[in-house]
Every structure is written in C-alpha cells, then in structure tokens.
Design a protein around this motif. Sequence first.
Motif, short mmCIF file in Angstrom:
data_model
loop_
_atom_site.label_atom_id
_atom_site.label_comp_id
_atom_site.label_asym_id
_atom_site.label_seq_id
_atom_site.Cartn_x
_atom_site.Cartn_y
_atom_site.Cartn_z
N LEU A 79 0.83 -1.20 0.00
CA LEU A 79 0.00 0.00 0.00
C LEU A 79 0.87 1.26 0.00
N ALA A 80 1.91 1.27 0.83
CA ALA A 80 2.80 2.43 0.89
C ALA A 80 3.54 2.63 -0.43
N GLY A 81 3.99 1.55 -1.05
CA GLY A 81 4.72 1.66 -2.31
C GLY A 81 3.86 2.22 -3.43
N LEU A 82 2.66 1.68 -3.58
CA LEU A 82 1.77 2.19 -4.63
C LEU A 82 1.43 3.66 -4.40
N THR A 83 1.25 4.03 -3.16
CA THR A 83 0.87 5.41 -2.86
C THR A 83 2.03 6.37 -3.08
N LEU A 84 3.26 5.95 -2.77
CA LEU A 84 4.42 6.78 -3.08
C LEU A 84 4.54 7.03 -4.57
N GLY A 85 4.25 6.02 -5.38
CA GLY A 85 4.27 6.20 -6.82
C GLY A 85 3.23 7.20 -7.29
#
Length: 413
Positions: free
Chosen positions: A298-304
Amino acid sequence: MVIRGWPLEGSTANAPRDKAGSQANGRWPASFFVLLLAAAAASAGQTAILAFLPALVDPARGALSSSAHDFHVASLTAVHPLAALLAAPLWGWIADRVDYRAMLRAALVILALVTAPIGLVGLPELYALRLVAGMASAAIIPLGLLCASFAASGRADQARRFTWLTAFVFLGDLAGPLVAEVSAAILPRAPLMILALGIGAVGAALCAVRLPRWCAPCIDGGDLPAPTLGATLILLFITIVAGGGLAAMHVNLLVTRSAISLSREEIAWMLSLCGLGMLAAQIFHAKLDWLVTVPRRLAGLTLGLLAVALFMFPVAASMAELSGIIVAAGWSSATLRLVTSFWISGGGAPSGVKLGFQHSAASIGQALAPLAIAIVAPGAQPLVLWGIGGLSLALLVSLPLAWRPPAIVKSSA
C-alpha cells in the motif's frame, strides 16, 4: 494477539465487544466522536487561514514587492508546522508521564483563542498567532491518536480507530476553507471568528466527556515486535515526504503561477478538494484491511501516485487538470500519513513519544517545503515539487529493503 485497552470512560466497561472492537451493539461511545471532532478542529484551524494569507500579508495590495509578498505567504504557511515540529515530541514525552487529558483539552481552548483574532492584527502578531496555533495542534492530533490507542480492544480495532481519527483530521482540512469563507462573508474583518467559536465549542464538549487515563497493560506484542530502527527511519522519511509534497502544492496555489492564476475563492475550493481526497482515502481504508495485511505494498503504490502528482502539478494547464492532481495528492498524502502513524506505533504499549515524533516528521515536510519555495528564485518553484517527487521514487525503491512488516493474526472476538 490480544490488546487489552481500556474503553473510553462513559461506555460500559464490561460490555462484550465485536471483532471491530466496538461495543456489542456496534456503536462507539459519544466521547470517541467528540475526540474525532477535536482532530477535525485542529486541522481546520490550519487550512482555513491559507486562502486568506495573501490578503492578510498585504492588505494594501501592492505595498509589498512581489518577492516580499511571496516570502511572507510561504513563511506564514511554514510557521505552523515548524512549531508543531518542535512541540509534538515534547508533548508526547510529557503525556507519557502525566495525565494527557488536561493537555488535550487545554490545547483546544488555546487553539480557539489564537484563531479568533486572525484578521484583526498586524503581520508580527500574525506570526505569533500562527506559532501558538501550531504548538496547540501538535498536542491535539498525537494525543488524540494516543487516546484512540488506549480505547482499542485489538490491533484491528486500533487500525480502525486510527483510520477514523485520521479521516476527521482530513475532514477538517476539507471543511476549514469552506467554514472560513462563510465566516468571512459574515465577519469580513475577522474571517476565522466563527471557526474559532466552533473550536471552542468542541473544547468545551471534550471537557464534558470522560476519556481513558491510560492503557493498562495495553498490548501483548509478543507476535508483533516493534519496528526496527531502519524501518522506523524510512517510515519517518515517508511521513516527511508526504507532508512536504502536499505543503509544496498548497503554497504553489498561493504564490504566482505562470499557467493558471487563481482567485481566493478558487484557492479555497482547491484546498477543499485536497481535503476531499484525503477524506475519501480514509473512508476507503476503513472498509478494507490493507493497512494491517499489506501495508508495504500500500505504501509503495501510494508513493508512486504521489510522485506522479508532484511531477504533473507544475505543468497543469487547466482547472480540471489541477483539480484531479490535487485530489490524487491529497489521497496519497493521507494514505501515507495513516500507514506511518499506525506502524510507527508498533508493538508494545502506545507511546506519546512515538506518535509525537511521527507528527513532528509530518511537520518537517510541511515546514521545509514552504521555506524552500520562499527562498528559491521566482519561477523556480516547480523544482521544489520535482525534487520531492524524486524523493518519493527513491523511497519507493528502498522501501522493500528497509521495511518488512510482520504478519498480523487477527484477534478473535
């Protein structure tokens, strides 16, 4: 895993709880909803003033040079989070040692008192009021999260309470500019007076309800170890970048833009759209368990998504494009704030210090980004946004290496 938190005082202490950690009838006590309103009041006090800053800095419209005007607008935006940056860990440390409830209630009263005179004071006094407001907000939001942790009956319940409390933080972001516009129409010389009265009313209500004093013994963290130092640091860096990216966008709305020139009402609308995106993110996560089950993904997708919004914002050429980017940035920042606040708290007893440092990290980004925009050459503001976007991508790449959140076994009813 079992979490044995105290329910909010005023509820039925021995009532059976469902899987969500609420009372058997599926309802949270009224005191929790007052706590939600307190979080909304703290954030509304920050965003409500932003659209008025250009006029408050230069009431004569032209008395200051363009560079001096933009400097004061950006600096006044940064003063609030800068005060929170310094104060939040201190309030958290004190809250771990004394009765935090008095601090929480006093902070709301102070916030109301320093919000009311906005528009009636000069520029030096405005800086002082913004400083005190930032210190008060730095107590309200972390201590609200601490109270929510004390009331939780399980890790999943803690996640749900964090989600709703964070949702109301962003509901305040959404409502603040709109309430300020209504207030300005009624009291043009004191545009935040009605908001100040609302904050004072919430403070009075919080004094009337009963909150848990502490959590005894809150969390059996045997299967949920506290985050490692490396994981904690990268979560703090994510918090900084998420807050800084959104703050940079907000300030860019206030200073001169080459492609789109926005009126005060349009700026207020954009700020509210950002709050809408933040609120929508929290409602979305309240319905799912991704915060608990797949937080790193979730954090990775949101950072993108945040990086894309930051790179596109300076080149937006229409109100429709700008609106979509603002909503996406609000969604991203809100999601990252939720992930980091929940996981930095980690295993073990809820800690005011940890939550204070997380709030402080958010304030670092919110303070440094406006200051960077204030000191760069005119027309170079997009470089700040693109730099923060690059940091978002760097964190996205390093996230799997530094953070491996443990699997959580849901507690039974």
